[in-house]
Write a protein that holds these residues in place. Structure first.
Motif, PDB file in Angstrom:
ATOM      1  N   SER A 145      41.340  31.948  50.465  1.00 48.35           N
ATOM      2  CA  SER A 145      42.637  32.045  51.138  1.00 48.35           C
ATOM      3  C   SER A 145      42.490  32.336  52.623  1.00 48.35           C
ATOM      4  O   SER A 145      41.790  33.268  53.012  1.00 48.35           O
ATOM      5  CB  SER A 145      43.459  33.167  50.505  1.00 48.35           C
TER       6      SER A 145
ATOM      7  N   THR B 288      44.000  34.851  45.079  1.00 43.71           N
ATOM      8  CA  THR B 288      42.799  35.657  44.862  1.00 43.71           C
ATOM      9  C   THR B 288      42.517  35.811  43.374  1.00 43.71           C
ATOM     10  O   THR B 288      41.369  35.750  42.941  1.00 43.71           O
ATOM     11  CB  THR B 288      42.961  37.038  45.529  1.00 43.71           C
TER      12      THR B 288
ATOM     13  N   ALA C  20      42.983  37.806  51.387  1.00 37.07           N
ATOM     14  CA  ALA C  20      42.759  36.778  52.415  1.00 37.07           C
ATOM     15  C   ALA C  20      41.331  36.914  52.947  1.00 37.07           C
ATOM     16  O   ALA C  20      40.854  38.014  53.183  1.00 37.07           O
ATOM     17  CB  ALA C  20      43.760  36.923  53.552  1.00 37.07           C
TER      18      ALA C  20
ATOM     19  N   VAL D  57      44.858  32.931  56.103  1.00 32.69           N
ATOM     20  CA  VAL D  57      46.174  33.181  56.675  1.00 32.69           C
ATOM     21  C   VAL D  57      46.319  32.326  57.929  1.00 32.69           C
ATOM     22  O   VAL D  57      45.427  32.301  58.775  1.00 32.69           O
ATOM     23  CB  VAL D  57      46.336  34.675  57.051  1.00 32.69           C
TER      24      VAL D  57
ATOM     25  N   ILE E 280      48.922  35.167  48.428  1.00 31.44           N
ATOM     26  CA  ILE E 280      47.500  35.467  48.612  1.00 31.44           C
ATOM     27  C   ILE E 280      46.968  36.235  47.406  1.00 31.44           C
ATOM     28  O   ILE E 280      45.868  35.968  46.921  1.00 31.44           O
ATOM     29  CB  ILE E 280      47.261  36.234  49.927  1.00 31.44           C
TER      30      ILE E 280
ATOM     31  N   ALA F  85      47.475  41.547  54.117  1.00 32.04           N
ATOM     32  CA  ALA F  85      46.973  40.218  53.758  1.00 32.04           C
ATOM     33  C   ALA F  85      45.492  40.287  53.394  1.00 32.04           C
ATOM     34  O   ALA F  85      45.058  39.703  52.397  1.00 32.04           O
ATOM     35  CB  ALA F  85      47.199  39.231  54.907  1.00 32.04           C
TER      36      ALA F  85
END
Length: 173
Positions: free
Chosen positions: A94, A88, A114, A96, A84, A109
């Protein structure tokens, strides 16, 4: 590819956003979950699946993706968290997709970049909600780019030209 040149999102019969022309990276180590998720995601665009950290990194270096779905726990390690971060860094949206339920891991995350979360197993309804947020995010980015270009063309450019002319006339005298 310039996001302004992409065709606008269309809605499917079920009301889900349609990601025609989109490319999706799915990082999932469980073969059954990978196949099931790929089938669900395929309605929205081309889906490339990988099962390991190294495969995911190689694909993110080699190809441009519109969105990525990351399992956090790959082969017993929380490698999805590092993926992640890497996603980024290149501006990849992104999401999860995990059965992980520890708050600390989920917070990490989100801190790593994320932008959304799907709990396994996920329903079509939840997937549609996540993809709707993805499209809203993209619409805002496109709108922001249009505003910035207009600002640069209508405000900054004439101002710079005026300053340049003023500077030239000062040097002539």
């Amino acid at each position: 590819m310039d996001p302004l040149s992409r065709p606008p999102a269309r809605r499917t019969e079920e009301g889900a956003p349609r990601m025609s022309g989109k490319t999706i990276l799915l990082v999932e180590d469980d073969l059954f979950t990978q196949r099931t998720s790929k089938k669900l995601l395929s309605r929205f665009g081309e889906v490339l699946t990988v099962a390991t950290y190294d495969e995911a990194m190689a694909q993110m270096r080699a190809k441009v993706f519109d969105a990525a779905f990351f399992d956090l726990n790959l082969h017993g390690e929380l490698d999805g968290l590092e993926l992640i971060k890497a996603a980024t860094a290149i501006g990849l949206y992104s999401i999860v997709v995990s059965g992980e339920n520890r708050d600390k891991v989920l917070e990490t995350a989100l801190r790593n970049g994320a932008q959304d979360f799907l709990s396994k197993p996920f329903s079509d309804e939840k997937l549609n909600q996540v993809l709707s947020r993805f499209f809203n995010n993209r619409k805002h980015l496109v709108f922001e780019n249009i505003i910035n270009k207009n600002y640069q063309n209508k405000i900054l450019l004439p101002s710079l030209i005026s300053e340049h002319k003023s500077h030239l006339s000062e040097h002539k005298n």
